[in-house]
Design a protein around this motif. Structure first.
Motif, mmCIF file in Angstrom:
data_model
loop_
_atom_site.group_PDB
_atom_site.id
_atom_site.type_symbol
_atom_site.label_atom_id
_atom_site.label_comp_id
_atom_site.label_asym_id
_atom_site.label_seq_id
_atom_site.Cartn_x
_atom_site.Cartn_y
_atom_site.Cartn_z
ATOM 1 N N PHE A 180 0.665 -1.650 0.227
ATOM 2 C CA PHE A 180 0.111 -0.232 -0.072
ATOM 3 C C PHE A 180 0.809 1.375 0.027
ATOM 4 N N SER A 181 2.390 1.099 -0.865
ATOM 5 C CA SER A 181 3.306 2.530 -0.693
ATOM 6 C C SER A 181 2.746 3.314 -1.925
ATOM 7 N N SER A 182 1.748 2.435 -2.600
ATOM 8 C CA SER A 182 1.850 3.260 -4.053
ATOM 9 C C SER A 182 0.271 4.153 -3.455
ATOM 10 N N LEU A 183 0.477 5.619 -4.109
ATOM 11 C CA LEU A 183 -0.640 6.259 -3.556
ATOM 12 C C LEU A 183 -1.967 6.419 -4.372
ATOM 13 N N ARG A 184 -1.778 5.458 -5.478
ATOM 14 C CA ARG A 184 -2.780 4.805 -6.286
ATOM 15 C C ARG A 184 -4.313 3.545 -5.555
ATOM 16 N N LEU A 185 -3.041 2.896 -5.339
ATOM 17 C CA LEU A 185 -3.272 2.320 -4.421
ATOM 18 C C LEU A 185 -3.906 1.638 -2.588
ATOM 19 N N ARG A 186 -3.002 3.119 -2.385
ATOM 20 C CA ARG A 186 -4.457 3.468 -1.275
ATOM 21 C C ARG A 186 -5.248 4.066 -1.145
ATOM 22 N N LEU A 187 -5.560 4.646 -2.194
ATOM 23 C CA LEU A 187 -6.309 5.303 -2.584
ATOM 24 C C LEU A 187 -7.760 4.967 -3.065
ATOM 25 N N ILE A 188 -7.413 3.785 -3.650
ATOM 26 C CA ILE A 188 -8.155 2.605 -4.606
ATOM 27 C C ILE A 188 -9.149 1.846 -2.792
ATOM 28 N N PHE A 189 -7.805 1.409 -2.309
ATOM 29 C CA PHE A 189 -8.253 -0.062 -1.064
ATOM 30 C C PHE A 189 -9.193 1.699 -0.378
ATOM 31 N N TYR A 190 -8.827 2.635 0.359
ATOM 32 C CA TYR A 190 -9.718 3.201 1.177
ATOM 33 C C TYR A 190 -11.173 3.916 1.033
ATOM 34 N N LEU A 191 -10.966 3.688 0.055
ATOM 35 C CA LEU A 191 -11.974 4.841 -0.894
ATOM 36 C C LEU A 191 -13.115 3.624 -1.123
ATOM 37 N N LEU A 192 -12.636 2.265 -1.590
ATOM 38 C CA LEU A 192 -13.804 0.975 -2.143
ATOM 39 C C LEU A 192 -14.134 0.534 -0.840
ATOM 40 N N LEU A 193 -13.089 0.381 0.105
ATOM 41 C CA LEU A 193 -13.951 -0.170 0.969
ATOM 42 C C LEU A 193 -15.131 0.079 1.379
ATOM 43 N N PRO A 194 -14.912 1.337 1.726
ATOM 44 C CA PRO A 194 -16.324 2.236 2.232
ATOM 45 C C PRO A 194 -17.239 2.055 2.184
ATOM 46 N N VAL A 195 -16.367 2.349 0.711
ATOM 47 C CA VAL A 195 -18.080 2.189 -0.518
ATOM 48 C C VAL A 195 -18.823 0.908 -0.611
ATOM 49 N N THR A 196 -17.869 0.286 -0.510
ATOM 50 C CA THR A 196 -17.898 -1.783 -0.688
ATOM 51 C C THR A 196 -19.289 -1.920 0.775
ATOM 52 N N LEU A 197 -18.327 -1.511 1.804
ATOM 53 C CA LEU A 197 -19.008 -1.780 3.151
ATOM 54 C C LEU A 197 -20.913 -1.160 3.016
ATOM 55 N N LEU A 198 -20.993 -0.025 2.706
ATOM 56 C CA LEU A 198 -22.569 0.418 2.487
ATOM 57 C C LEU A 198 -23.006 0.566 1.784
ATOM 58 N N LEU A 199 -22.408 0.013 0.645
ATOM 59 C CA LEU A 199 -23.521 -0.586 -0.564
ATOM 60 C C LEU A 199 -24.099 -2.512 0.084
ATOM 61 N N THR B 172 -30.275 -9.665 -7.218
ATOM 62 C CA THR B 172 -29.275 -9.608 -8.351
ATOM 63 C C THR B 172 -28.799 -8.026 -9.004
ATOM 64 N N HIS B 173 -29.938 -7.171 -9.097
ATOM 65 C CA HIS B 173 -30.190 -5.388 -10.157
ATOM 66 C C HIS B 173 -29.492 -5.095 -8.825
ATOM 67 N N TYR B 174 -29.662 -5.479 -7.909
ATOM 68 C CA TYR B 174 -29.097 -4.195 -6.531
ATOM 69 C C TYR B 174 -27.487 -4.810 -6.923
ATOM 70 N N ILE B 175 -26.675 -6.194 -6.790
ATOM 71 C CA ILE B 175 -25.059 -6.227 -7.460
ATOM 72 C C ILE B 175 -25.063 -6.040 -8.274
ATOM 73 N N VAL B 176 -25.710 -5.992 -9.973
ATOM 74 C CA VAL B 176 -24.909 -5.139 -10.907
ATOM 75 C C VAL B 176 -24.478 -4.686 -10.672
ATOM 76 N N ALA B 177 -26.061 -3.189 -10.415
ATOM 77 C CA ALA B 177 -25.742 -1.890 -10.110
ATOM 78 C C ALA B 177 -24.528 -1.373 -9.185
ATOM 79 N N GLY B 178 -24.539 -1.801 -7.568
ATOM 80 C CA GLY B 178 -23.612 -2.057 -7.065
ATOM 81 C C GLY B 178 -22.527 -1.965 -7.636
ATOM 82 N N THR B 179 -22.185 -3.475 -8.855
ATOM 83 C CA THR B 179 -20.776 -3.091 -9.419
ATOM 84 C C THR B 179 -20.250 -1.945 -9.989
#
Length: 584
Positions: A14-33, A287-294
């Motif tokens: 996670f030393s890469s700025l891009r990977l950190r942003l993807i992880f720390y943004l996707l994690l809460p969005v995924t958990l929220l969804l 199914t629709h929700y998973i597709v929309a979330g993806t």
């Protein structure tokens, strides 16, 4: 700086700025969804199950009402007897004919009762005497009994008997009416009940006996006859309540049951619906929700890649430039067009590079005036850069070219500067190699000292003697070169002394010199004046510090300016402990 930039560029972990942003943004969005999906699933499941329960009860109520209406038709027709006055044979016959012509009626049987008599038919099919009891008139008709379906040999089909009691104004039973109805006619009301065809549906009596069955599934004689726990639970419920819904085992329930009791007959409609039918809309929703979330997650990743692409590129540029700066290549980074933090980063980096350029320029320039050894020591000891100094014993050396003033008068200025610069270069090289510190140049003279702070007084004195011996040897080599070029020889006198002086920074905050101050400096100058060309004169202090190992060619006493009495001096010859290249 180089290591961190290298790790960031290679993107390890996670030393890469891009990977950190993807992880720390996707994690809460995924958990929220996921949280919204789970909450939505349970809410939708509860809502749909409740809708099914209400729909099933409404359908059961409508189907039961349809059967009740068909069962109530003979009773409504029988109430016409209440309005008849002076019943006659013809009136009764007409009423009986009307009752028998109702839809679903197989036959009608009317029996009049006398006091203390058993019921006896008065019409004999459609004839016979009515007697005096009928003349009393009818006041009320009450449905007293509804039989379960049974096979009727006369009609060749299942029938149901409805028994009505005829009441006089005194509420005495005066007659009994039996209406036999076809059971198939009663079940026609279930045609509007779609679940009768698609689900397991039953019409049962008060004991759970199955009177009629629709939909799929094995045929049953009684609910729960095969020991099904859910059917037994439903049977228990319909025996205690007129209507209700029950959920079977499983999460969500594999089956949902509803029941509704008829009003006109002791029968109950029971419906079993499959849980998967309820889950079908939920599965579609998920199914629709998973597709929309993806899709949302993919869009978030694309946005991050687009936004961080420029950011990562700017950081990568700065890191690459930082590595080149660390290697001594002072490059600047391009200034971004934007006015965000990355532009300020680029401006700050370029300002830093410019400052490093200036410092290196000053360092290179300063090293021409201050001994590099001194500069290195000052850099390693920041407290030494402050004005002031310490008092300690050092070995002092002063050199001077004999007869240089008359020599300079015979040479051109260019030749004079060339010769003295070449000779001073030799002196500087030798003194620096001997760990001496050059304090000042006085024309063709030079002042240097050897510090005892790290090595001790004796070692400092030995360093001074070895350096003086090497200077004498180097001067001889220099003179050989001068003679080869047709230039005159140089004869240098060297004086050595050891004493306590103040060592430190001399000057002001704007201009400073690292040197020595004290009487021993002046005494060294006087000792140097006693040396002939090519001779090294040392004081008693130097000889005492080194000891008998020091070889002298002669000893003498001299009167020195500013010093009371005779001063013992020695002309040095050799010091065996010096390196071979330092020996004369």
């Amino acid at each position: 700086m180089e290591t961190s930039c290298t790790v960031g560029l290679k993107g390890r972990g996670f030393s890469s700025l891009r990977l950190r942003l993807i992880f720390y943004l996707l994690l809460p969005v995924t958990l929220l969804l996921v949280a919204l999906g789970v909450a939505g699933f349970f809410y939708a499941r509860g809502y749909l199950m409740d809708q099914l329960r209400q729909t099933s009860l409404l359908g059961l109520q409508r189907a039961a009402h349809s059967i009740d209406m068909r069962l109530a038709q003979p009773g409504e027709a029988s109430e016409l007897l209440n309005t008849l006055e002076g019943l006659s044979q013809n009136t009764i016959s007409e009423w009986e004919s009307h009752l028998g012509s109702l839809p679903g009626v197989a036959r009608v049987k009317l029996t009049w009762l006398g006091p203390a008599e058993s019921p006896r038919p008065m019409m004999g099919g459609r004839g016979g005497s009515m007697g005096g009891w009928a003349a009393r008139g009818m006041h009320r008709v009450t449905l007293s009994k509804v039989s379960n379906p049974r096979y009727d040999t006369n009609s060749g089909q299942q029938t149901v008997s409805l028994v009505f009691d005829l009441m006089d104004p005194e509420n005495q039973i005066t007659g009994r009416l039996e209406v036999v109805m076809r059971f198939s006619y009663l079940l026609e009301g279930l045609r509007v009940f779609e679940q009768w065809k698609s689900e397991r549906a039953f019409l049962v009596d008060g004991t759970g006996r199955v009177l009629a069955q629709g939909g799929s599934g094995p045929r049953l004689e009684r609910l729960g006859e095969k020991g099904d726990p859910f059917e037994l639970k439903v049977l228990e419920g319909l025996l205690t309540k007129p209507a209700g819904t029950l959920y079977g085992p499983g999460h969500p329930a594999h089956e949902v049951a509803g029941f509704f009791r008829l009003k006109e007959a002791p029968w109950t409609l029971v419906l079993f619906a499959r849980g998967e039918k309820v889950l079908a809309p939920i599965i579609r929703f998920m199914t629709h929700y998973i597709v929309a979330g993806t899709v949302v997650l993919v869009l978030v990743v694309l946005i991050i890649l687009v936004v961080t692409g420029r950011m990562a590129g700017s950081v990568r540029t700065v890191c690459q430039a930082a590595r080149r700066v660390a290697q001594g290549d002072y490059v600047e980074v391009p200034t971004p067009q934007s006015r965000d933090e990355f532009r300020r980063l680029a401006d700050s980096f370029n300002t830093m590079v410019e400052g490093l350029k200036q410092k290196d320029y000053l360092r290179d320039t300063f090293s021409r005036y201050v001994d590099p050894h001194v500069a290195s020591r000052l850099m390693s000891r920041p407290e030494a850069t402050a004005l002031g100094g310490d008092k300690r014993l050092v070995a002092i050396m002063m050199t001077d070219v004999r007869g240089f003033t008359p020599l300079a008068e015979r040479l051109s200025p260019e030749q004079t500067i060339t010769i003295i610069n070449r000779y001073l270069s030799v002196l500087i090289e030798v003194i620096s190699a001997g760990q001496g510190i050059i304090v000042d140049f006085l024309g063709d003279a030079l002042l240097a000292f050897f510090d005892s702070l790290e090595s001790g007084p004796r070692q400092a004195a030995e360093q001074a003697v070895c350096c003086a011996l090497e200077l004498r040897r180097a001067t001889e080599e220099f003179n050989q070169q001068m003679r080869a070029e047709g230039l005159p020889d140089l004869a240098t006198g060297i004086g050595l002394h050891a004493g306590e002086v103040v060592v430190g920074n001399i000057g002001s905050f704007t201009r400073t010199k690292y040197g020595i101050v004290g009487g021993p400096v002046n005494l060294t100058n006087r000792i140097q004046a006693q040396a002939e060309g090519g001779e090294i004169i040392a004081s008693q202090a130097v000889v005492d510090l080194i000891g008998p190992e020091l070889k002298v060619s002669r000893g003498f006493e001299a009167l020195l300016k500013g010093v009371e009495g005779q001063v013992q001096l020695y002309a040095l010859k050799d010091l065996p402990s010096c390196q071979p290249e330092h020996q004369a």
